[in-house]
Write a protein that holds these residues in place. Structure first.
Motif, short mmCIF file in Angstrom:
data_model
loop_
_atom_site.label_atom_id
_atom_site.label_comp_id
_atom_site.label_asym_id
_atom_site.label_seq_id
_atom_site.Cartn_x
_atom_site.Cartn_y
_atom_site.Cartn_z
N GLY A 103 -79.81 -11.95 -54.79
CA GLY A 103 -79.72 -11.55 -56.18
C GLY A 103 -80.91 -10.67 -56.52
O GLY A 103 -81.65 -10.22 -55.63
N PRO A 104 -81.14 -10.38 -57.81
CA PRO A 104 -82.26 -9.53 -58.20
C PRO A 104 -83.57 -9.99 -57.58
O PRO A 104 -83.89 -11.19 -57.60
CB PRO A 104 -82.27 -9.66 -59.72
N THR A 105 -84.32 -9.06 -57.05
CA THR A 105 -85.56 -9.36 -56.33
C THR A 105 -86.70 -8.56 -56.90
O THR A 105 -86.55 -7.37 -57.21
CB THR A 105 -85.38 -9.03 -54.83
N ASP A 106 -87.83 -9.19 -57.07
CA ASP A 106 -89.01 -8.56 -57.66
C ASP A 106 -89.65 -7.60 -56.66
O ASP A 106 -90.46 -8.00 -55.82
CB ASP A 106 -90.02 -9.63 -58.09
N SER A 107 -89.28 -6.34 -56.73
CA SER A 107 -89.78 -5.32 -55.81
C SER A 107 -89.95 -4.00 -56.54
O SER A 107 -89.68 -3.90 -57.74
CB SER A 107 -88.80 -5.14 -54.64
N ASN A 108 -90.37 -2.98 -55.81
CA ASN A 108 -90.56 -1.65 -56.40
C ASN A 108 -89.25 -1.03 -56.87
O ASN A 108 -89.27 -0.02 -57.58
CB ASN A 108 -91.22 -0.72 -55.39
N TYR A 109 -88.15 -1.60 -56.47
CA TYR A 109 -86.83 -1.10 -56.86
C TYR A 109 -86.73 -0.91 -58.37
O TYR A 109 -86.11 0.04 -58.86
CB TYR A 109 -85.77 -2.09 -56.37
N TRP A 110 -87.36 -1.80 -59.13
CA TRP A 110 -87.19 -1.80 -60.59
C TRP A 110 -88.09 -0.80 -61.30
O TRP A 110 -87.86 -0.50 -62.47
CB TRP A 110 -87.44 -3.21 -61.13
N PHE A 129 -85.13 -3.05 -34.96
CA PHE A 129 -85.18 -1.73 -35.60
C PHE A 129 -84.97 -1.95 -37.09
O PHE A 129 -83.91 -2.40 -37.50
CB PHE A 129 -84.09 -0.83 -35.01
N ILE A 130 -85.98 -1.64 -37.92
CA ILE A 130 -85.89 -1.87 -39.36
C ILE A 130 -86.00 -0.55 -40.11
O ILE A 130 -86.92 0.23 -39.89
CB ILE A 130 -87.02 -2.80 -39.86
N THR A 131 -85.07 -0.32 -41.03
CA THR A 131 -85.17 0.84 -41.91
C THR A 131 -85.84 0.42 -43.22
O THR A 131 -85.63 -0.69 -43.71
CB THR A 131 -83.79 1.45 -42.20
N GLY A 132 -86.67 1.31 -43.74
CA GLY A 132 -87.32 1.02 -45.02
C GLY A 132 -88.31 -0.12 -44.95
O GLY A 132 -88.34 -0.99 -45.83
N ALA A 133 -89.13 -0.13 -43.91
CA ALA A 133 -90.07 -1.25 -43.72
C ALA A 133 -91.44 -0.99 -44.34
O ALA A 133 -92.36 -1.76 -44.13
CB ALA A 133 -90.24 -1.54 -42.23
N SER A 134 -91.56 0.07 -45.12
CA SER A 134 -92.88 0.42 -45.66
C SER A 134 -93.29 -0.41 -46.88
O SER A 134 -94.46 -0.44 -47.24
CB SER A 134 -92.92 1.91 -46.03
N SER A 135 -92.32 -1.07 -47.50
CA SER A 135 -92.65 -1.85 -48.70
C SER A 135 -91.58 -2.91 -48.93
O SER A 135 -90.56 -2.94 -48.25
CB SER A 135 -92.77 -0.94 -49.93
N GLY A 136 -91.84 -3.76 -49.90
CA GLY A 136 -90.84 -4.72 -50.36
C GLY A 136 -90.29 -5.64 -49.30
O GLY A 136 -91.02 -6.18 -48.46
#
Length: 232
Positions: free
Chosen positions: A181-188, A10-17
């Motif tokens: 640590g910091p990860t290159d994703s849509n978070y930024w 069961f994964i939450t937030g699996a649509s990206s990143g």
């Protein structure tokens, strides 16, 4: 070694990143993946009989309860929970930060983890088996002057999981914190950050799969990792 075959994740937030990359690796390894997210983009992009999607918000109790019920209906159980959904908002000046910003991050990053942990624990306790993982980040261990509220939410989730781990251990249920640590994703978003020094989402996904894929008797309580270029 492949302990993923037919495991229900069961994964939450699996649509990206990170969530999307991890879900794909798990599917490739033979796992059954239940995508709980607000958009369900993964289900639109990946066609597999081992993938089911459910649209919901981790901070809404009714959504979480319904999501876990749907997963059990689809796959029979939940073997592994991966809390991946998260929200990161900056708060560089606490004196001008509004309450809504605080509440939004606590709702997703702490309340959401609590609700999902609780529902997964209900399913895993009778079996006395299971694995609960949470993508927390190194922000749960080191503070950042630009994001004290984000760090507070991650410290909170880490404390919650530490207490759950103590309860779960005697039942044969694993609890693991994943701290990249910091990860290159849509978070930024469009923030000007040194992405070339960040981890890739695939790096984090490989670590998560590595932890899940350990023998049943191997417990990794937490795993911390960074891009060496970021630390140098």
């Amino acid at each position: 070694m492949n302990n993923l075959e037919n495991k229900v994740v069961f994964i939450t937030g699996a649509s990206s990143g990170i969530g999307k990359a991890t879900a794909q690796m798990l599917l490739d390894g033979g796992a059954k993946v239940f995508d709980f997210s607000r958009t369900n983009k993964l289900g639109e992009e990946v066609s597999s009989p081992n993938l089911k999607s459910f649209r919901g918000d981790v901070s809404v109790e009714a959504d979480v309860i319904a999501g876990f019920a749907a997963c059990v209906e689809a796959f029979g159980t939940v073997d592994i929970l991966l809390n991946n959904a998260g929200l990161g908002l900056t708060s560089p000046d606490l004196s001008t930060t509004d309450l809504e910003t605080f509440e939004k991050m606590m709702d997703i990053n702490v309340k959401g983890v609590f609700l999902c942990n609780r529902e997964a624990f209900k399913i895993m306790k009778p079996k006395q088996a299971g694995h609960i993982l949470t993508v927390i980040s190194m922000a749960g261990q080191r503070t950042n002057p630009n994001a004290p509220l984000y760090c507070a939410s991650k410290f909170g989730a880490r404390g919650l999981n530490s207490g759950l781990a103590d309860q779960a251990l005697k039942l044969g249920i694993k609890v693991t914190d994943i701290n990249p640590g910091p990860t290159d994703s849509n978070y930024w978003g469009d923030r000007q950050v040194p992405r070339e020094k960040f981890l890739k989402v695939e790096d984090v996904a490989r670590v998560i799969v590595f932890v899940i894929n350990q023998p049943e008797y191997v417990l990794i309580r937490e795993i911390n990792f960074d891009n060496m270029k970021f630390l140098a």
